[in-house]
Design an enzyme around this catalytic site. Structure first.
Site: not given
Ligand SMILES: *Cc1c(COP(=O)(O)O)cnc(C)c1O
Ligand code: SF4
Length: 388
Positions: A120-121, A124, A133, A137, A140, A142, A301, A338, A345
């Site tokens: 996206r950037y 990076r 995981c 969470c 999450c 994702r 999000d 985000d 972000k």
């Protein structure tokens, strides 16, 4: 069960599993094998509220339920509003869709040139290397792919990702994430880091992981040594509440820090978890004591079924204002949104500049007192006599 303010670096210990031999408890594979993953597992150890009970029945189609014994011990089982349980025990509110919520809230799939890479950037990339995981969470970002509860069937393709980075000389920074990259075996991680290090234009390697928090047993001397050998490798952990800052986490952070790993922390601002000034201040202070620098504080999000965890943006700004100037500058995380749809972000800050007028910047300090500084663009007009 818990005193309201637990001491810094408290030993959470084996707690409910005190009958287990210490060597099993300290073995990360044992912790993974003995995760609580079902309504039945949870109800054998605690009384759930009706909302949680219904949530556990709803969860399997949305995001798997899993809690490591280490993290389960941090839950106050007598407190239905416990900030730890809100993070990992499903609630029926997860079935409620709020306006704007989508499976891919920050538009990652649209910026993915090959499976597992989000570019996206300009300089990076995000490199997703697993969909698993240690624990899950409930908020999450994702959730669509993590744990594969939604049959997204994410197949991380490490070769494709490595090939993409190697073929793009503009990529100088890679953020390895998932899922949780530290769930990979030592051998796999060693190989992956070695391959990345061999890419001449890649300057920065960093890992985002909640393993030190969910599963501090995974941070073995051997793991620390792998990160040291391929270093500098930066690691961002993910804590949300001061109670997560156990002696076990502190020891894991120390092993990483002594292996030359610079440590940061990312938190998500969550209703009923960390949306008050005292909690955030205590968390940031405990992080600094463990050599961890607060990095981002994310607005939650627009993940499907996360409305009950979201905090109004103005409240988040007030919380940052309550930290900035009142405590160590580098204890204050950057509050970010985000942006939905792939905007990346975006920092959200309290406003300290009131106006730029007649050659002066009009400022407010952390105590809300007014100050001026020449704006430097034009000759400042003379200050009124009473301010000169
Ligand atoms: C967060 C993120 C990064 C890293 O952003 P930094 O602000 O440099 O920490 C890179 N790529 C994607 C897609 C991200 O979401
Ligand atoms: S550890 Fe990270 S990737 Fe895994 S469920 Fe939590 S937020 Fe998602």
């Amino acid at each position: 069960m818990f005193p309201q303010d637990l001491p810094d670096r408290w030993h959470s210990g084996q707690g409910l599993w005190s009958d287990i031999p210490a060597e099993s408890w300290n073995d990360w594979h044992w912790q993974l094998r003995n995760r609580l993953t079902s309504l039945k597992d949870l109800e054998a150890r605690m009384t759930l509220t009706p909302e949680e009970r219904a949530g556990c029945l709803f969860a399997p189609g949305k995001l798997a339920l899993a809690v490591t014994p280490h993290f389960f011990n941090l839950i106050d089982r007598d407190d239905p509003a416990c900030p730890i349980r809100r993070q990992v025990i499903p609630r029926i509110e997860e079935s409620v869709l709020s306006p704007g919520e989508t499976p891919d809230p920050v538009g990652e799939d649209g910026d993915s040139p090959v499976p597992g890479i989000v570019h996206r950037y300009p300089d990076r990339v995000l490199f997703l290397v697993t969909d698993r995981c240690a624990a899950y969470c409930r908020y999450c970002t994702r959730s669509r792919l993590v744990s594969n509860a939604q049959q997204y069937d994410f197949h991380p393709d490490l070769e494709a990702g490595l090939g993409y980075i190697a073929a793009h000389p503009g990529v100088r920074d890679v953020l390895i994430s998932g899922g949780d990259p530290l769930l990979l075996s030592d051998e796999k991680l060693d190989k992956l880091l070695g391959r990345l290090r061999a890419i001449p234009h890649l300057e920065v390697i960093r890992i985002g992981s909640r393993i030190p928090v969910f599963l501090p047993q995974r941070v073995t001397p051997a793991l620390a040594d792998i990160l040291r050998r391929h270093g500098p490798v930066w690691v961002n952990i993910h804590t949300n509440h001061p109670r997560e800052c156990t002696a076990e986490l502190a020891a894991a952070c120390e092993r990483l820090a002594l292996a030359g790993v610079p440590l940061g922390n990312q938190s998500v601002l969550l209703q009923g978890v960390n949306d008050d000034a005292e909690t955030l201040r205590s968390l940031t202070h405990r992080l600094l004591r463990m050599r961890v620098r607060p990095y981002y504080l994310y607005a939650c999000d627009l993940i499907e079924g996360s409305g009950h965890l979201r905090v109004p943006v103005a409240r988040g700004v007030d919380l940052i204002r309550s930290l900035r100037g009142h405590t160590t500058g580098f204890a204050v995380p950057q509050y970010v949104i985000d942006a939905p749809g792939g905007g990346g972000k975006i920092p959200v800050n309290p406003e300290y500049v009131e106006a730029v007028r007649e050659g002066w910047v009009q400022l407010r300090n952390y105590e809300d007192r007014p100050f001026r500084y020449p704006s430097g663009e034009a000759r400042p007009s003379p200050l009124p006599a009473q301010e000169a």
